[in-house]
Each structure stands twice: as structure tokens, then as C-alpha cells.
Design an enzyme around this catalytic site. Structure first.
Site, PDB file in Angstrom:
ATOM      1  N   CYS A 129       0.852  -1.194   0.000  1.00  0.00           N
ATOM      2  CA  CYS A 129       0.000   0.000   0.000  1.00  0.00           C
ATOM      3  C   CYS A 129       0.884   1.239   0.000  1.00  0.00           C
ATOM      4  O   CYS A 129       1.682   1.442   0.910  1.00  0.00           O
ATOM      5  CB  CYS A 129      -0.911   0.033   1.217  1.00  0.00           C
ATOM      6  SG  CYS A 129      -1.901   1.549   1.238  1.00  0.00           S
ATOM      7  N   ILE A 190      -0.571  -6.178  -9.909  1.00  0.00           N
ATOM      8  CA  ILE A 190       0.214  -5.229  -9.159  1.00  0.00           C
ATOM      9  C   ILE A 190      -0.687  -4.372  -8.265  1.00  0.00           C
ATOM     10  O   ILE A 190      -1.863  -4.163  -8.580  1.00  0.00           O
ATOM     11  CB  ILE A 190       1.009  -4.272 -10.107  1.00  0.00           C
ATOM     12  CG1 ILE A 190       0.073  -3.516 -11.034  1.00  0.00           C
ATOM     13  CG2 ILE A 190       2.063  -5.019 -10.863  1.00  0.00           C
ATOM     14  CD1 ILE A 190       0.733  -2.458 -11.901  1.00  0.00           C
ATOM     15  N   ASN A 191      -0.127  -3.895  -7.166  1.00  0.00           N
ATOM     16  CA  ASN A 191      -0.766  -2.805  -6.444  1.00  0.00           C
ATOM     17  C   ASN A 191      -0.555  -1.547  -7.284  1.00  0.00           C
ATOM     18  O   ASN A 191      -0.018  -1.610  -8.388  1.00  0.00           O
ATOM     19  CB  ASN A 191      -0.150  -2.682  -5.043  1.00  0.00           C
ATOM     20  CG  ASN A 191      -1.127  -2.022  -4.051  1.00  0.00           C
ATOM     21  OD1 ASN A 191      -1.826  -1.069  -4.402  1.00  0.00           O
ATOM     22  ND2 ASN A 191      -1.170  -2.524  -2.837  1.00  0.00           N
ATOM     23  N   THR A 192      -0.954  -0.401  -6.759  1.00  0.00           N
ATOM     24  CA  THR A 192      -0.910   0.826  -7.570  1.00  0.00           C
ATOM     25  C   THR A 192       0.516   1.359  -7.729  1.00  0.00           C
ATOM     26  O   THR A 192       1.394   1.092  -6.918  1.00  0.00           O
ATOM     27  CB  THR A 192      -1.775   1.916  -6.931  1.00  0.00           C
ATOM     28  OG1 THR A 192      -1.357   2.073  -5.577  1.00  0.00           O
ATOM     29  CG2 THR A 192      -3.245   1.545  -6.977  1.00  0.00           C
ATOM     30  N   GLY A 243      -5.538  -2.389 -13.925  1.00  0.00           N
ATOM     31  CA  GLY A 243      -6.139  -1.822 -15.124  1.00  0.00           C
ATOM     32  C   GLY A 243      -7.027  -2.743 -15.935  1.00  0.00           C
ATOM     33  O   GLY A 243      -7.444  -2.384 -17.030  1.00  0.00           O
TER      34      GLY A 243
END
Lengths: 303, 256
Positions: A129, A190-192, A243
Site C-alpha cells: 500500500c 500489481i498494487n498501484t 487496469g
């Protein structure tokens, strides 16, 4: 048997589509649109040892084909989740994945231990995070940190453990290998991606946290590349996200090596995105004579 | 239920500089919508939807009315919708105003683009309401005829005095209270305006409901981005404008 049925890390999913943590709350809000039983599973809101209030607003900024968010893990804490959210979710005939985060390794381990005694199906460990000061991505950006969290969680639970990786690293495959070697059952990524926007009138960042995590269709090619690299680097299954907003994106992710798919920011644009993707995948299988979607996993033929 | 649908634009008008008035044919959303709720509108070519509050809910015609301001490129794109186009909307969303008793005396206050959601409240209360609206200047004034039709007492204020009385809605509210104390106040508008209204309402012990605004993501309570500071059970917590609001009891909201 449905062509979409998927077994991932030993857990049976009726289809491979799972709303991603942080985009779907604890699910209830979406029952106004469709029954949760349509979904392969739900990765619930990232949950910490104690309740967290999250970051000051504004927490979202639009970007071309995506958005930045800086929620900062607002959540009611693991005890609330176990007592009040999980029992309800478990009646919904879908796989429930607890997403957990901690400020230190012991917090991760303690949450995993608490979940071990519940009937949650799987634990996704958020070491990525970008929006919290302590813990979070701090562990996910080094192979040692990621391995240490994996080891501690692994020691306290027999539930399937899926480590959620950060893309904000120099070599994601090193981290993938590190968590595999400490006993992770699966990877999710993936996380962001860490990003920023500035309001040119006020000269202030749009987000109160200054920076935030980029998601949405804009990040899809980056996510796809990282999923492909990781799937080739480890032998544990990979849950691909980043995405994905159409069934075609989901098919690409699966060809790259993901056997489970999470749908995140697409839900902001369209709360029905996950079920539309499921319907699209069904049709894709029918149209292409595919009797089991898992047959396409890793099917890309690279040059 | 909540619906995601593409509904025909019945008509569109520009009613002031950068302010548009559109009616959408959506019998399903109209049938379930209540005053104070909003719809999340797709702006073609943009990733996030734009939340727009309901200015009218016409159940007979199955029409929703949205009055909104062009604030950026997304709302500008929405303003290009024309009669016959399909608007991609999700709704009805959020919690609306408490309109349980039309025999109460109400004061309804809107500032600028906070005025549109006040119109259906005025329709509900009719003669039992006083509606105070405030704008920067005469050119920005909207919806006065709609408000007058409701039978409510309509008080117009402008900051510069070019239309109605010169001054802020809070000045008009104080004058109203000198005559008669209402049972409830409803307000929507900029934060400083709401803060001023709530201070006066507190001093007079009048229940107040406010409609808040914050940058939103999903609009349905899934992403938790549209946080606003509130107090629940004596503890400060972030509530979410899209799901817990946009209408809140003023006593729950931290305005400082």
C-alpha cells in the site's frame, strides 16, 4: 462444469474474476446491482489490526485513463471484520479473500493468526500500500522485507497465503522469488503505481496526501508485463490485476500467466464491470471452443 | 435497487453562464429516487463519473432533472449532451433529505450550484417553507421561477446586490428567524456558507440537514475516497459522502 471454474492455490473459484481490495468495500454496497454469488470471489477492503481512519481528503484525482487514490487503509479493524463482515459474506456463495496490512511484522502475523481460526478462504497480504506511513509498501519494496512478512504470516496460519506485490520496485521478480521461498501459496500483482497531480491554480497537490496510487486502464500494460515476468519467475500461481477493465484485458492477463484476475479501478467507472467481464469470458470460451479457461493460462507465445 | 443505464436526454437548456439544465428519461431511477440523492454521470472520454444531485424527480413523466455547473473538462463534456443523446448514468445514489412531515415549517437554503437540490424540497413543503438562495451576482441567479411556483416564500440574495437583497444567505436566515423559528433547516452550498448556517441554527436549537460535496470515486461506497469528517458515538470518524450522505444531520458534521 463451467468453463470458467478455476482452482487457485487449492481454492475453488466458480470463475476467475475477483473485485480487488479497496475498490469493493466489504461487498454489501454492490448487492444493489447484482448478487455477490455471481463473482468468483471478493478481496475485501484492506484490514489492519486496529481501526484506521485513513488520510485527509481529497483522496482521489483523475488522470488520463485512470486515477490516483490515497485512501490510506481506512478500515474498521480485523476484530470488526471477523465479527461483523465475514459471517455475512460467507453466506454469499463466493470465495472470501481477507486482505490484511500491518504497520509492523507482528501486526501482520497477529491478524493472520486471528483469521486462521475463521472460515475465510484465503489471506491476501498487502505489502504494497503506497498510502500509509508505516508498514505497507515499506515491506514490499525489498526482497528481505517481503520475505520477512511472508515468513511471519506463514508461521501463524495454514490458510492459503497470497502476497500482494508492489510495482514500485527495481526488480519485481526478485521479490516474487523471495516470498515464494518463504512459503507463499500465491502472488497477486500489481498494487498501484506511485503518482502525483498538481492543481496549477492553487499550486497544491490534488491529493491531500501529496502522492497516491495510480490505477485504471493506464497501468494495464505495466501490470501485464510484471505479471508475465513474475509468472515466469516462480512456480506458485499468480493473480493478475492492474487496469483490467474488459474481458479482453482478462484474457491477456491469463495469457501472460495469471490464473486468477482481480478487477479494481474499473469498478469506479462501472460497478458492474466484474460481472460484465465474467459474461464476456463465458462468451469468449464458447466462441473459441475453450472447455476450461485455465487452459489459456501462460499461453502467450513470446518472440 | 440501483440502476446503471443509458437514458435518453429529453431536453437541455443553458440557464446561466456555464449552468445547464437537462432532463433525462429514466422511469426506473425516477420511481425510486428521493430528494437529495444524486446520479453518477459518465463523461465520455473520462475515467471517473461526475456526481450530480437531482433537481427534479417527475414520477408521472419518468424524468430526472439535473442542473449542473461546468467546473472542468468532464462536466463540460456532459454539457454537450443534447436532446436525443443517451446519458450513461448510475442511480439513485446516496441518502436523501428527511421529508417525513410536510406540515413542519422549513427554511431551505441554497448557495450557488447548491440551489438545484433544494427545488424538490420546496415542492414538498410549498407554503410551509421559506427558500433562501444566494448567488455572487445577478448573472448567476438560477431557478427562481421554479422556486416561486412551489408556493414557498422565496428570498433572493446576491453578494453584490445586483439582484434581490445585498448580502449573504446567513443575513437572510437571521431575519427569517426573527419572524418565526422553523422546525427544520435544509442547506446545500459552499462550506463557509454551511458553517455560517449551522452556527446560527445551533444557537437557535434548530435541526439542520446539510448536503455535502467531496471528490468521489465509485459513488456507491466501495472505494472510500469521498471522506468527510463526522462524529459518531462521540468519536471522530470519516464518513463517506456518496454512501453515508450526501445529506447529513449537521450535528454529525465537523465543519472546523
Amino acid at each position: 462444469m463451467s468453463a470458467l471454474e478455476t482452482v487457485f492455490a487449492g481454492v475453488r473459484f466458480k470463475n476467475p474474476i475477483v473485485p480487488a481490495s479497496g475498490t469493493f468495500g466489504y461487498g454489501k454496497e454492490f448487492e444493489d446491482f447484482y448478487p455477490l454469488s455471481r463473482l468468483g470471489g471478493i478481496s475485501v477492503k484492506g484490514t489492519t489490526g486496529s481501526p484506521r481512519n485513513g488520510n485527509l481528503p481529497p483522496r482521489i484525482a483523475e488522470t488520463p485513463m485512470g486515477c490516483l487514490n490515497s485512501v490510506g487503509l481506512q478500515n474498521p479493524g480485523i476484530d470488526h471484520f471477523i465479527a461483523h463482515e465475514l459471517p455475512y459474506l460467507k453466506t454469499k456463495d463466493t470465495v472470501i479473500i481477507a486482505n490484511i496490512a500491518g504497520a509492523d511484522i507482528e501486526e501482520y502475523a497477529l491478524i493472520a493468526e486471528k483469521l486462521d481460526k475463521t472460515d475465510v478462504d484465503m489471506i491476501e497480504v498487502n505489502i504494497s500500500c503506497p498510502n500509509v506511513k508505516a508498514g505497507g509498501a515499506a515491506f514490499g519494496v525489498t526482497a528481505d522485507g517481503a520475505a520477512a512478512v511472508t515468513k511471519a504470516v506463514r508461521a501463524r496460519t495454514t490458510k492459503p497465503v497470497m502476497m500482494k506485490l508492489s510495482p514500485n520496485v527495481t526488480s519485481i521478480t526478485d521479490i516474487a522469488k523471495a516470498v515464494e521461498s518463504e512459503g507463499a501459496d500465491a502472488l497477486s500483482l500489481i498494487n498501484t503505481l506511485l503518482g502525483m497531480r498538481i492543481d496549477i491554480k492553487t499550486r497544491r497537490p490534488v491529493l491531500h496526501n501529496n502522492v497516491g496510487g495510480l490505477s485504471g486502464p493506464a497501468v494495464f500494460p505495466v501490470a501485464l508485463r510484471m505479471v508475465w515476468q513474475c509468472a515466469n519467475a516462480v512456480s506458485i500461481p499468480v493473480c493478475g490485476m492492474g487496469g483490467v477493465s474488459s474481458h479482453e484485458d482478462a484474457v491477456e492477463m491469463m495469457l501472460a500467466g495469471a490464473s486468477l484476475i482481480q478487477v479494481g479501478a474499473a469498478i469506479f467507472a462501472d460497478p458492474l464491470a466484474p460481472v460484465k467481464i465474467i459474461d464476456g469470458l463465458e462468451k469468449y470460451c464458447t466462441d473459441n471452443g475453450i472447455d476450461s479457461i485455465s487452459r489459456i493460462v501462460g499461453g502467450v507465445m513470446p518472440y | 435497487m440501483k440502476y446503471s443505464e443509458k437514458c435518453p436526454v429529453v431536453c437541455k437548456k443553458a440557464i446561466a453562464a456555464d449552468i445547464f439544465d437537462i432532463r433525462l428519461y429514466s422511469p426506473r431511477i425516477t420511481a425510486e429516487a428521493v430528494c437529495g440523492q444524486f446520479v453518477n454521470v459518465k463523461a465520455e472520454g473520462f475515467f471517473l463519473r461526475r456526481p450530480i444531485s437531482l433537481c427534479g424527480i417527475d414520477r408521472e413523466k419518468g424524468e430526472l432533472r439535473l442542473v449542473f455547473q461546468v467546473r472542468g473538462k468532464g462536466t463540460e463534456e456532459i454539457s454537450r449532451l443534447r436532446e436525443g443523446c443517451l446519458a450513461d448514468i448510475i442511480g439513485p445514489l446516496g441518502k436523501g433529505f428527511d421529508l417525513s412531515d410536510r406540515n413542519r415549517k422549513a427554511v431551505i437554503i441554497g448557495g450557488g450550484i447548491g440551489v438545484p437540490p433544494m427545488v424538490p424540497i420546496a415542492e414538498f413543503y410549498g407554503r410551509n417553507a421559506a427558500v433562501i438562495t444566494g448567488f455572487r451576482s445577478a448573472g448567476a441567479v438560477i431557478l427562481q421561477k421554479d422556486l416561486e411556483k412551489t408556493g414557498a416564500e422565496v428570498i433572493l440574495c446576491t453578494d453584490d446586490g445586483t439582484a434581490g437583497m445585498k448580502g449573504f444567505v446567513t443575513n437572510a436566515l437571521e431575519k427569517c428567524l426573527e419572524k418565526e423559528k422553523p422546525d427544520i433547516i435544509y442547506a446545500c452550498g459552499p462550506m463557509p456558507m454551511l458553517r455560517g448556517i449551522v452556527k446560527i441554527a445551533d444557537e437557535n436549537g434548530i435541526r439542520t440537514q446539510v448536503s455535502l460535496e467531496e471528490r468521489m470515486g465509485c459513488g456507491v461506497g466501495g472505494c472510500l475516497v469521498c471522506a468527510c469528517r463526522t462524529v459518531k458515538d462521540g468519536r471522530e470518524v470519516y464518513s463517506h459522502v456518496c454512501k453515508d450522505g450526501p445529506v447529513f444531520e449537521a450535528e454529525e458534521v465537523l465543519f472546523s
